[in-house]
Structure formats: C-alpha cells, structure tokens
Design a protein around this motif. Structure first.
Motif, mmCIF file in Angstrom:
data_model
loop_
_atom_site.group_PDB
_atom_site.id
_atom_site.type_symbol
_atom_site.label_atom_id
_atom_site.label_comp_id
_atom_site.label_asym_id
_atom_site.label_seq_id
_atom_site.Cartn_x
_atom_site.Cartn_y
_atom_site.Cartn_z
ATOM 1 N N GLU A 82 -78.435 28.728 -29.628
ATOM 2 C CA GLU A 82 -79.629 29.457 -30.082
ATOM 3 C C GLU A 82 -80.428 29.981 -28.889
ATOM 4 O O GLU A 82 -80.912 31.112 -28.902
ATOM 5 N N ALA A 83 -80.551 29.169 -27.852
ATOM 6 C CA ALA A 83 -81.287 29.588 -26.658
ATOM 7 C C ALA A 83 -80.561 30.728 -25.951
ATOM 8 O O ALA A 83 -81.202 31.667 -25.454
ATOM 9 N N THR A 84 -79.245 30.650 -25.917
ATOM 10 C CA THR A 84 -78.463 31.719 -25.299
ATOM 11 C C THR A 84 -78.634 33.033 -26.052
ATOM 12 O O THR A 84 -78.803 34.092 -25.447
ATOM 13 N N THR A 85 -78.600 32.952 -27.371
ATOM 14 C CA THR A 85 -78.807 34.158 -28.183
ATOM 15 C C THR A 85 -80.185 34.756 -27.921
ATOM 16 O O THR A 85 -80.320 35.972 -27.722
ATOM 17 N N ALA A 86 -81.192 33.903 -27.909
ATOM 18 C CA ALA A 86 -82.555 34.388 -27.658
ATOM 19 C C ALA A 86 -82.663 34.978 -26.253
ATOM 20 O O ALA A 86 -83.299 36.022 -26.054
ATOM 21 N N GLY A 87 -82.045 34.336 -25.281
ATOM 22 C CA GLY A 87 -82.084 34.829 -23.907
ATOM 23 C C GLY A 87 -81.353 36.149 -23.742
ATOM 24 O O GLY A 87 -81.811 37.025 -22.995
ATOM 25 N N ASN A 88 -80.229 36.300 -24.417
ATOM 26 C CA ASN A 88 -79.482 37.551 -24.337
ATOM 27 C C ASN A 88 -80.232 38.695 -25.009
ATOM 28 O O ASN A 88 -80.150 39.849 -24.568
ATOM 29 N N ASN A 89 -80.962 38.398 -26.081
ATOM 30 C CA ASN A 89 -81.737 39.431 -26.773
ATOM 31 C C ASN A 89 -82.998 39.823 -26.003
ATOM 32 O O ASN A 89 -83.498 40.938 -26.158
ATOM 33 N N ASN A 90 -83.533 38.897 -25.218
ATOM 34 C CA ASN A 90 -84.753 39.138 -24.433
ATOM 35 C C ASN A 90 -84.551 38.620 -23.010
ATOM 36 O O ASN A 90 -85.136 37.598 -22.629
ATOM 37 N N PRO A 91 -83.752 39.294 -22.204
ATOM 38 C CA PRO A 91 -83.387 38.750 -20.891
ATOM 39 C C PRO A 91 -84.541 38.629 -19.896
ATOM 40 O O PRO A 91 -84.443 37.866 -18.945
ATOM 41 N N THR A 92 -85.641 39.318 -20.105
ATOM 42 C CA THR A 92 -86.751 39.251 -19.151
ATOM 43 C C THR A 92 -87.902 38.374 -19.642
ATOM 44 O O THR A 92 -88.936 38.303 -18.978
ATOM 45 N N SER A 93 -87.725 37.684 -20.750
ATOM 46 C CA SER A 93 -88.803 36.888 -21.323
ATOM 47 C C SER A 93 -88.996 35.577 -20.557
ATOM 48 O O SER A 93 -88.086 34.755 -20.465
ATOM 49 N N GLU A 94 -90.197 35.418 -20.017
ATOM 50 C CA GLU A 94 -90.521 34.173 -19.330
ATOM 51 C C GLU A 94 -90.723 33.029 -20.324
ATOM 52 O O GLU A 94 -90.488 31.872 -19.996
ATOM 53 N N MET A 95 -91.147 33.340 -21.516
ATOM 54 C CA MET A 95 -91.362 32.320 -22.547
ATOM 55 C C MET A 95 -90.034 31.666 -22.925
ATOM 56 O O MET A 95 -89.950 30.444 -23.050
ATOM 57 N N ILE A 96 -89.028 32.482 -23.097
ATOM 58 C CA ILE A 96 -87.712 31.927 -23.428
ATOM 59 C C ILE A 96 -87.175 31.132 -22.249
ATOM 60 O O ILE A 96 -86.536 30.089 -22.418
ATOM 61 N N SER A 97 -87.466 31.585 -21.057
ATOM 62 C CA SER A 97 -87.052 30.847 -19.855
ATOM 63 C C SER A 97 -87.679 29.451 -19.830
ATOM 64 O O SER A 97 -87.026 28.476 -19.458
ATOM 65 N N LEU A 98 -88.940 29.347 -20.229
ATOM 66 C CA LEU A 98 -89.592 28.034 -20.301
ATOM 67 C C LEU A 98 -88.903 27.134 -21.323
ATOM 68 O O LEU A 98 -88.711 25.934 -21.093
ATOM 69 N N TYR A 99 -88.539 27.715 -22.460
ATOM 70 C CA TYR A 99 -87.820 26.937 -23.481
ATOM 71 C C TYR A 99 -86.474 26.464 -22.940
ATOM 72 O O TYR A 99 -86.111 25.293 -23.109
ATOM 73 N N VAL A 100 -85.760 27.351 -22.281
ATOM 74 C CA VAL A 100 -84.446 26.986 -21.734
ATOM 75 C C VAL A 100 -84.588 25.879 -20.689
ATOM 76 O O VAL A 100 -83.779 24.946 -20.647
ATOM 77 N N ASP A 101 -85.622 25.938 -19.866
ATOM 78 C CA ASP A 101 -85.863 24.877 -18.874
ATOM 79 C C ASP A 101 -86.091 23.527 -19.556
ATOM 80 O O ASP A 101 -85.553 22.504 -19.131
ATOM 81 N N SER A 102 -86.903 23.513 -20.601
ATOM 82 C CA SER A 102 -87.172 22.242 -21.284
ATOM 83 C C SER A 102 -85.929 21.741 -22.009
ATOM 84 O O SER A 102 -85.669 20.531 -22.051
ATOM 85 N N LEU A 103 -85.133 22.645 -22.561
ATOM 86 C CA LEU A 103 -83.882 22.240 -23.221
ATOM 87 C C LEU A 103 -82.906 21.687 -22.196
ATOM 88 O O LEU A 103 -82.228 20.679 -22.453
ATOM 89 N N ASN A 104 -82.842 22.306 -21.036
ATOM 90 C CA ASN A 104 -81.976 21.812 -19.967
ATOM 91 C C ASN A 104 -82.403 20.406 -19.537
ATOM 92 O O ASN A 104 -81.569 19.521 -19.335
ATOM 93 N N GLU A 105 -83.707 20.190 -19.423
ATOM 94 C CA GLU A 105 -84.214 18.856 -19.072
ATOM 95 C C GLU A 105 -83.854 17.842 -20.156
ATOM 96 O O GLU A 105 -83.482 16.708 -19.858
ATOM 97 N N LEU A 106 -83.955 18.238 -21.413
ATOM 98 C CA LEU A 106 -83.589 17.363 -22.522
ATOM 99 C C LEU A 106 -82.130 16.927 -22.408
ATOM 100 O O LEU A 106 -81.809 15.742 -22.569
ATOM 101 N N ILE A 107 -81.262 17.858 -22.093
ATOM 102 C CA ILE A 107 -79.836 17.541 -21.967
ATOM 103 C C ILE A 107 -79.590 16.609 -20.781
ATOM 104 O O ILE A 107 -78.821 15.645 -20.876
ATOM 105 N N GLU A 108 -80.263 16.862 -19.664
ATOM 106 C CA GLU A 108 -80.115 16.007 -18.486
ATOM 107 C C GLU A 108 -80.620 14.586 -18.748
ATOM 108 O O GLU A 108 -79.988 13.603 -18.363
#
Length: 168
Positions: A82-108
C-alpha cells in the motif's frame, strides 16, 4: 555458571521489554501517519494495522507464536505494498515519505523483537551444564550424608528444593 545464566536471562528480559515498548510506539506512529496516505490506501492500511495489533497480542499470549510472527510479516508486506502504491502515485510527497519511514521502523522493530523474544534463548549447552553441576552437587551431598553417622537433617530437603527452584 548460575550467575552467568541469570545475567543472560536478565539481559534477554530487558531486551524483550525494550523491544515491546519500541514496537508499541512504532505501531502508534505508523497508525497516526496513515492519515498522510491518500484515501484509497488510508483505510486498508489503518485496518491492517489494527489487525497487526491483534495478531501481535495473540503472539504475546502464547497462542502459536510462530503463526503470529508469520501473519505479522504478511501484514507488513501488505502495508508495504500500500505504501509503495501511494509513493508511486505521489513520488514527491513528503507526507507519504514520513509514513514510509514509520512503517520501515515498525518492520525493523518487529525483527528486533522477534530476535529478542524467540531466537535469543539460553543455549542448551548452558542448561546441560547447570543440570550436570546440580546433579553432581546433590549426589555429593547425598553421598556425604550417607557416610555421616548423624541423623538426616530436614535441611537437605530445603537444599534440594532450593536447587530445583533456582533452575526453574
């Protein structure tokens, strides 16, 4: 040997507790940041995170821990898609980047918690050593008590019970 084992177990307990707190914080942050996603990814991601919490709680309660870990990782994969889809649809969005960072931390943090809770156990060699030392010690005490002409003391039962409790 006993002190070394206690030290190992205590550090494992502290690592598990710290990892649980980190994971709870990471889940909360990721959940809050789902609001940064577009609506078509927001709802499925929020629902997946709610299911993730339920699965992690089932794992903690001891109901088939390995299945809970596998299901958690499957949910992480769906969240990442879902994050990848959102990122691909909005590649310059800093908001989505923040979500991806928190999701990455969750996985780690999940990987760290699995390592601390499931894979970092007291090695079987240490258990074998502790039990061997206990058996030899209690056998020596029993042998000396048998050689003694004095009446057997109830202290022996306390000694055996204390060895058992310490090992348990």
């Amino acid at each position: 040997m006993l002190g070394f084992t206690f030290s190992f177990a205590a550090s494992r307990f502290d690592a598990k507790r710290e990892a649980a707190l980190e994971e709870a914080n990471a889940i909360g942050t990721t959940f809050l940041r789902t609001r940064f996603l577009p609506l078509e990814q927001r709802t499925p991601s929020a629902q997946a995170l709610k299911e993730y919490v339920d699965v992690r709680l089932q794992g903690v309660k001891g109901k088939d821990v390995l299945a809970a870990i596998a299901r958690s990782e499957a949910i992480q994969d769906s969240l990442w898609k879902e994050a990848t889809t959102a990122g691909n649809n909005n590649p310059t969005s800093e908001m989505i980047s923040l979500y991806v960072d928190s999701l990455n931390e969750l996985i780690e943090v999940h990987a760290k918690r699995v390592q601390a809770g499931v894979r970092s156990r007291i090695p079987i060699v240490m258990w074998f050593g502790l039990i061997s030392i206990s058996v030899m010690s209690l056998a020596a005490v029993g042998y000396l008590a048998g050689l003694s002409t004095m009446c057997r003391s109830p202290v022996m039962a306390v000694l055996i019970l204390s060895f058992t409790v310490v090992l348990a």
